[in-house]
Design an enzyme around this catalytic site. Structure first.
Site, PDB file in Angstrom:
ATOM      1  N   SER A   8       0.840  -1.194   0.000  1.00 48.75           N
ATOM      2  CA  SER A   8       0.000   0.000   0.000  1.00 48.75           C
ATOM      3  C   SER A   8       0.877   1.247   0.000  1.00 48.75           C
ATOM      4  CB  SER A   8      -0.912   0.008   1.228  1.00 48.75           C
ATOM      5  OG  SER A   8      -1.569   1.256   1.276  1.00 48.75           O
ATOM      6  N   HIS A  33      -1.074  -1.062  -4.451  1.00 50.92           N
ATOM      7  CA  HIS A  33      -2.370  -0.767  -3.834  1.00 50.92           C
ATOM      8  C   HIS A  33      -2.418   0.727  -3.521  1.00 50.92           C
ATOM      9  CE1 HIS A  33      -6.050  -1.761  -1.588  1.00 50.92           C
ATOM     10  NE2 HIS A  33      -5.653  -0.854  -0.705  1.00 50.92           N
ATOM     11  N   ASP A  35      -4.639   3.876  -2.072  1.00 47.45           N
ATOM     12  CA  ASP A  35      -5.770   4.239  -1.211  1.00 47.45           C
ATOM     13  C   ASP A  35      -6.184   5.687  -1.446  1.00 47.45           C
ATOM     14  OD1 ASP A  35      -6.118   1.833   0.397  1.00 47.45           O
ATOM     15  OD2 ASP A  35      -4.120   2.274   1.176  1.00 47.45           O
ATOM     16  N   MET A  37      -8.802   8.507  -0.307  1.00 47.82           N
ATOM     17  CA  MET A  37      -9.736   8.838   0.786  1.00 47.82           C
ATOM     18  C   MET A  37     -10.235  10.271   0.623  1.00 47.82           C
ATOM     19  SD  MET A  37      -7.482   7.422   3.938  1.00 47.82           S
ATOM     20  CE  MET A  37      -6.722   5.795   3.900  1.00 47.82           C
ATOM     21  N   HIS A  66      -8.176   1.547  -4.450  1.00 45.50           N
ATOM     22  CA  HIS A  66      -9.187   1.341  -3.412  1.00 45.50           C
ATOM     23  C   HIS A  66      -9.812   2.694  -3.081  1.00 45.50           C
ATOM     24  CE1 HIS A  66      -9.801   0.174   1.131  1.00 45.50           C
ATOM     25  NE2 HIS A  66     -10.949   0.326   0.504  1.00 45.50           N
ATOM     26  N   MET A  68     -12.049   5.008  -1.107  1.00 44.58           N
ATOM     27  CA  MET A  68     -12.793   5.203   0.152  1.00 44.58           C
ATOM     28  C   MET A  68     -13.456   6.563   0.053  1.00 44.58           C
ATOM     29  SD  MET A  68      -9.902   3.550   2.583  1.00 44.58           S
ATOM     30  CE  MET A  68      -8.710   3.617   1.254  1.00 44.58           C
ATOM     31  N   MET A 137     -11.972  -5.548   4.513  1.00 40.95           N
ATOM     32  CA  MET A 137     -11.234  -4.630   5.389  1.00 40.95           C
ATOM     33  C   MET A 137     -10.999  -5.315   6.731  1.00 40.95           C
ATOM     34  SD  MET A 137     -10.571  -2.105   3.523  1.00 40.95           S
ATOM     35  CE  MET A 137      -9.639  -1.322   4.837  1.00 40.95           C
ATOM     36  N   ASP A 175      -7.134  -6.350   3.541  1.00 42.84           N
ATOM     37  CA  ASP A 175      -6.537  -5.007   3.621  1.00 42.84           C
ATOM     38  C   ASP A 175      -6.592  -4.457   5.042  1.00 42.84           C
ATOM     39  OD1 ASP A 175      -5.523  -2.528   3.043  1.00 42.84           O
ATOM     40  OD2 ASP A 175      -7.249  -1.845   1.887  1.00 42.84           O
TER      41      ASP A 175
HETATM   42  C1  DX5 Z   1      -6.756   1.585   5.187  1.00 46.16           C
HETATM   43  C2  DX5 Z   1      -6.206   1.314   3.815  1.00 46.16           C
HETATM   44  C3  DX5 Z   1      -5.151   0.279   3.788  1.00 46.16           C
HETATM   45  C4  DX5 Z   1      -3.894   0.696   4.505  1.00 46.16           C
HETATM   46  C5  DX5 Z   1      -3.176  -0.542   4.961  1.00 46.16           C
HETATM   47  O1  DX5 Z   1      -7.825   2.438   5.097  1.00 46.16           O
HETATM   48  O2  DX5 Z   1      -7.244   0.854   2.972  1.00 46.16           O
HETATM   49  O3  DX5 Z   1      -4.834  -0.106   2.454  1.00 46.16           O
HETATM   50  O4  DX5 Z   1      -3.049   1.456   3.680  1.00 46.16           O
HETATM   51  O5  DX5 Z   1      -2.124  -0.148   5.780  1.00 46.16           O
HETATM   52  P1  DX5 Z   1      -1.503  -1.114   6.891  1.00 46.16           P
HETATM   53  O6  DX5 Z   1      -0.963  -2.296   6.170  1.00 46.16           O
HETATM   54  O7  DX5 Z   1      -0.479  -0.247   7.525  1.00 46.16           O
HETATM   55  O8  DX5 Z   1      -2.640  -1.488   7.829  1.00 46.16           O
HETATM   56 ZN    ZN Z   2      -6.689  -0.038   0.969  1.00 45.41          ZN
END
Ligand code: DX5
Ligand code: ZN
Length: 216
Positions: A8, A33, A35, A37, A66, A68, A137, A175
């Site tokens: 990630s 990956h 993220d 947000m 991903h 969010m 998740m 994840d």
């Molecule tokens: C959380 C993200 C994850 C996060 C994982 O909201 O979707 O992808 O980056 O990070 P670690 O591996 O540090 O939990």
């Molecule tokens: Zn993620």
């Protein structure tokens, strides 16, 4: 199929983003990956389109995005143009999930659905055959570096059973809070893809840590 590793980028050093992207390119990792947000669906804002464009300029592996964010339908075409190979939306953010999945595929991407820790896998009973990837998740989304929620083992097993019962070919991605301590157990329960942020990037040797996860 051997399990895949998706570091990630949220946990990368953003001041050295190209270096970290090249590290993933040259490592045993399978996917990037990413993220995204929005500060509304989750209580945090990560990064947006210009940063993904910069990552895509150097990334040589599958880009797994991903989202969010609320109302993700607004940005499906944008993420396709930015080079996303897989686009994952949250079940909890989609009023018309089936329509959203069709739109993602029509834009030329694989369609993923993420489930928050509180969402039962049974909500995918009627769509699983249309989903390329389910992202379970294993933390509450919004932040890296949180502790793994143990109930995820049972969910992974239940989801695998649903996929098999329906004759689907959906991949299971885990994840949040993934480390070498839980990786093997997750794969044994049916996980196909392990996302890891902090465990990879906060380690002394990220490339070696990716191999450790790969060999778990
Ligand atoms: C959380 C993200 C994850 C996060 C994982 O909201 O979707 O992808 O980056 O990070 P670690 O591996 O540090 O939990
Ligand atoms: Zn993620």
């Amino acid at each position: 199929m051997a399990h895949l590793i998706a570091p990630s980028v949220l946990a990368a050093d953003f001041a050295n983003l190209q270096r970290d992207v090249e590290m993933i390119n040259n490592s045993e990792a399978d996917w990037f990956h990413i993220d995204i947000m929005d500060g509304v669906f989750v209580p945090n804002i990560s990064f947006g389109m210009p940063v993904l464009a910069a990552i895509n300029k150097y990334a040589k592996k599958t880009i797994d995005v991903h989202l969010m964010i609320v109302d993700p339908d607004r940005y499906i075409d944008t993420f396709a143009k930015l080079g996303s190979d897989i686009l994952t939306v949250h079940y909890e953010a989609c009023t018309h999930l089936h329509r959203t999945l069709q739109a993602i595929k029509a834009a030329g991407m694989k369609a993923g659905v993420a489930l928050n820790p509180h969402t039962n896998i049974n909500v995918l009973e009627d769509t699983i055959q249309d989903i390329d990837l389910v992202c379970l998740m294993s933390v509450n989304p919004g932040f890296g570096g949180q502790s793994f929620i143990e109930n995820t083992y049972q969910k992974t097993e239940d989801l695998k059973a649903l996929i098999q019962r329906k004759g689907a070919s959906t991949l299971i991605e885990i994840d949040g809070g993934v480390t070498s301590k839980n990786a093997r157990a997750l794969v044994n329960k049916g996980a196909d893809v392990l996302v890891a942020g902090s465990f990879v990037f906060k380690s002394d040797d990220p490339a070696a840590t990716i191999i450790e996860l790969k060999n778990s």
